[in-house]
Design an enzyme around this catalytic site. Structure first.
Site, PDB file in Angstrom:
ATOM      1  N   LYS A  12      -9.935   3.389 -51.411  1.00  0.00           N
ATOM      2  CA  LYS A  12      -9.936   4.850 -51.434  1.00  0.00           C
ATOM      3  C   LYS A  12      -9.131   5.351 -50.250  1.00  0.00           C
ATOM      4  CE  LYS A  12     -14.280   5.221 -53.889  1.00  0.00           C
ATOM      5  NZ  LYS A  12     -15.487   6.008 -54.063  1.00  0.00           N
ATOM      6  N   PRO A  39     -16.484   7.587 -49.350  1.00  0.00           N
ATOM      7  CA  PRO A  39     -17.164   6.432 -48.781  1.00  0.00           C
ATOM      8  C   PRO A  39     -17.512   6.751 -47.324  1.00  0.00           C
ATOM      9  CG  PRO A  39     -14.845   5.910 -49.206  1.00  0.00           C
ATOM     10  CD  PRO A  39     -15.062   7.356 -49.511  1.00  0.00           C
ATOM     11  N   ASN A  92     -27.199  -1.536 -45.532  1.00  0.00           N
ATOM     12  CA  ASN A  92     -27.614  -1.184 -46.891  1.00  0.00           C
ATOM     13  C   ASN A  92     -26.446  -0.496 -47.582  1.00  0.00           C
ATOM     14  OD1 ASN A  92     -30.635  -1.764 -46.917  1.00  0.00           O
ATOM     15  ND2 ASN A  92     -30.390  -0.566 -45.049  1.00  0.00           N
TER      16      ASN A  92
END
Length: 128
Positions: free
Chosen positions: A46, A15, A110
Protein backbone atom coordinates in the site's frame (compact mmCIF):
# COMPACT_ATOMS: atom_id res chain seq x y z
CA UNK A 1 -32.25 6.14 -6.41
CA UNK A 2 -28.96 4.76 -5.16
CA UNK A 3 -26.66 6.72 -2.91
CA UNK A 4 -23.37 7.36 -4.72
CA UNK A 5 -20.31 5.63 -3.32
CA UNK A 6 -18.11 7.78 -1.14
CA UNK A 7 -14.68 8.37 -2.74
CA UNK A 8 -13.01 6.67 0.27
CA UNK A 9 -14.61 3.37 -0.74
CA UNK A 10 -12.05 2.90 -3.49
CA UNK A 11 -8.96 3.98 -1.54
CA UNK A 12 -6.47 1.34 -0.36
CA UNK A 13 -7.08 2.07 3.31
CA UNK A 14 -4.96 2.67 6.34
CA UNK A 15 -2.38 0.19 7.49
CA UNK A 16 -1.26 1.32 10.91
CA UNK A 17 1.28 0.02 13.40
CA UNK A 18 1.04 0.96 17.06
CA UNK A 19 4.08 -0.16 19.02
CA UNK A 20 4.87 0.23 22.72
CA UNK A 21 8.18 -0.68 24.33
CA UNK A 22 9.82 -0.22 27.69
CA UNK A 23 13.24 0.61 26.21
CA UNK A 24 14.53 4.10 25.46
CA UNK A 25 14.89 4.60 21.71
CA UNK A 26 16.58 7.95 22.28
CA UNK A 27 17.40 10.05 19.24
CA UNK A 28 16.81 7.04 16.95
CA UNK A 29 13.03 7.09 17.37
CA UNK A 30 12.44 9.22 14.27
CA UNK A 31 14.57 6.90 12.14
CA UNK A 32 12.78 3.84 13.52
CA UNK A 33 9.39 5.43 12.73
CA UNK A 34 10.51 5.97 9.12
CA UNK A 35 11.99 2.46 8.89
CA UNK A 36 8.79 0.82 10.14
CA UNK A 37 6.56 3.02 7.98
CA UNK A 38 8.49 1.93 4.88
CA UNK A 39 8.33 -1.70 6.06
CA UNK A 40 4.54 -1.66 6.51
CA UNK A 41 4.06 -0.02 3.10
CA UNK A 42 6.31 -2.53 1.36
CA UNK A 43 4.83 -5.59 3.04
CA UNK A 44 1.17 -4.56 2.62
CA UNK A 45 1.80 -3.21 -0.90
CA UNK A 46 0.00 0.00 0.00
CA UNK A 47 1.22 3.56 -0.57
CA UNK A 48 3.31 4.84 2.30
CA UNK A 49 1.16 7.99 2.22
CA UNK A 50 -1.59 5.85 3.83
CA UNK A 51 0.62 4.25 6.50
CA UNK A 52 0.50 5.47 10.10
CA UNK A 53 3.03 4.41 12.75
CA UNK A 54 3.01 5.31 16.43
CA UNK A 55 5.81 4.32 18.81
CA UNK A 56 5.73 4.88 22.55
CA UNK A 57 9.02 4.15 24.29
CA UNK A 58 10.02 4.20 27.98
CA UNK A 59 6.65 2.65 28.90
CA UNK A 60 5.97 0.82 32.16
CA UNK A 61 5.47 -2.77 30.98
CA UNK A 62 5.74 -6.37 32.10
CA UNK A 63 5.78 -9.61 30.10
CA UNK A 64 5.99 -13.05 31.67
CA UNK A 65 6.47 -11.49 35.09
CA UNK A 66 9.60 -9.65 33.94
CA UNK A 67 10.28 -6.01 33.11
CA UNK A 68 13.22 -6.96 30.86
CA UNK A 69 13.13 -5.20 27.47
CA UNK A 70 9.91 -5.99 25.58
CA UNK A 71 7.48 -4.64 23.02
CA UNK A 72 3.78 -5.00 22.32
CA UNK A 73 2.18 -3.94 19.07
CA UNK A 74 -0.91 -3.94 16.91
CA UNK A 75 -1.19 -3.76 13.13
CA UNK A 76 -4.51 -2.75 11.61
CA UNK A 77 -5.19 -2.93 7.89
CA UNK A 78 -7.95 -3.21 5.33
CA UNK A 79 -6.78 -6.50 3.89
CA UNK A 80 -3.12 -7.53 3.52
CA UNK A 81 -3.27 -9.34 6.88
CA UNK A 82 -2.02 -12.87 6.28
CA UNK A 83 0.62 -15.26 7.55
CA UNK A 84 3.34 -14.15 5.12
CA UNK A 85 2.84 -10.41 5.64
CA UNK A 86 2.40 -10.74 9.39
CA UNK A 87 5.65 -12.69 9.65
CA UNK A 88 7.51 -10.10 7.58
CA UNK A 89 6.28 -7.25 9.79
CA UNK A 90 7.06 -9.23 12.97
CA UNK A 91 10.58 -9.87 11.68
CA UNK A 92 11.10 -6.23 10.66
CA UNK A 93 9.99 -4.92 14.05
CA UNK A 94 12.29 -7.45 15.72
CA UNK A 95 15.20 -6.24 13.57
CA UNK A 96 14.45 -2.61 14.48
CA UNK A 97 14.38 -3.29 18.24
CA UNK A 98 17.20 -5.83 18.46
CA UNK A 99 19.98 -3.32 19.11
CA UNK A 100 18.01 -1.96 22.08
CA UNK A 101 18.10 -5.34 23.80
CA UNK A 102 14.56 -6.46 22.97
CA UNK A 103 14.81 -10.21 22.38
CA UNK A 104 12.72 -11.71 19.57
CA UNK A 105 10.81 -13.80 22.10
CA UNK A 106 9.67 -10.68 23.97
CA UNK A 107 7.75 -8.99 21.16
CA UNK A 108 4.03 -9.63 20.70
CA UNK A 109 2.24 -8.08 17.74
CA UNK A 110 -1.48 -8.57 17.14
CA UNK A 111 -2.68 -8.31 13.54
CA UNK A 112 -6.21 -7.15 12.68
CA UNK A 113 -7.92 -7.25 9.27
CA UNK A 114 -10.38 -4.40 9.77
CA UNK A 115 -13.73 -4.35 7.94
CA UNK A 116 -14.07 -1.19 5.82
CA UNK A 117 -17.04 0.01 7.88
CA UNK A 118 -14.91 -0.15 11.04
CA UNK A 119 -12.16 2.18 9.86
CA UNK A 120 -12.75 5.90 9.85
CA UNK A 121 -10.86 8.71 8.14
CA UNK A 122 -11.72 12.18 6.92
CA UNK A 123 -15.21 12.31 8.51
CA UNK A 124 -16.33 8.99 6.99
CA UNK A 125 -15.50 5.31 7.03
CA UNK A 126 -13.89 3.43 4.17
CA UNK A 127 -17.26 1.78 3.54
CA UNK A 128 -18.82 5.12 2.69
Amino acid sequence: STTPRHPHCDLPGDPSLILTTNVDLGNDKGDILKQLSALVAKVTKKPESYVAVCITDNADMIFGGSTDPLALGCVYSLGAINMENNGAIQSGVTDALEKYGVAEGRIYINFFDVPRENLGWNRATFAG
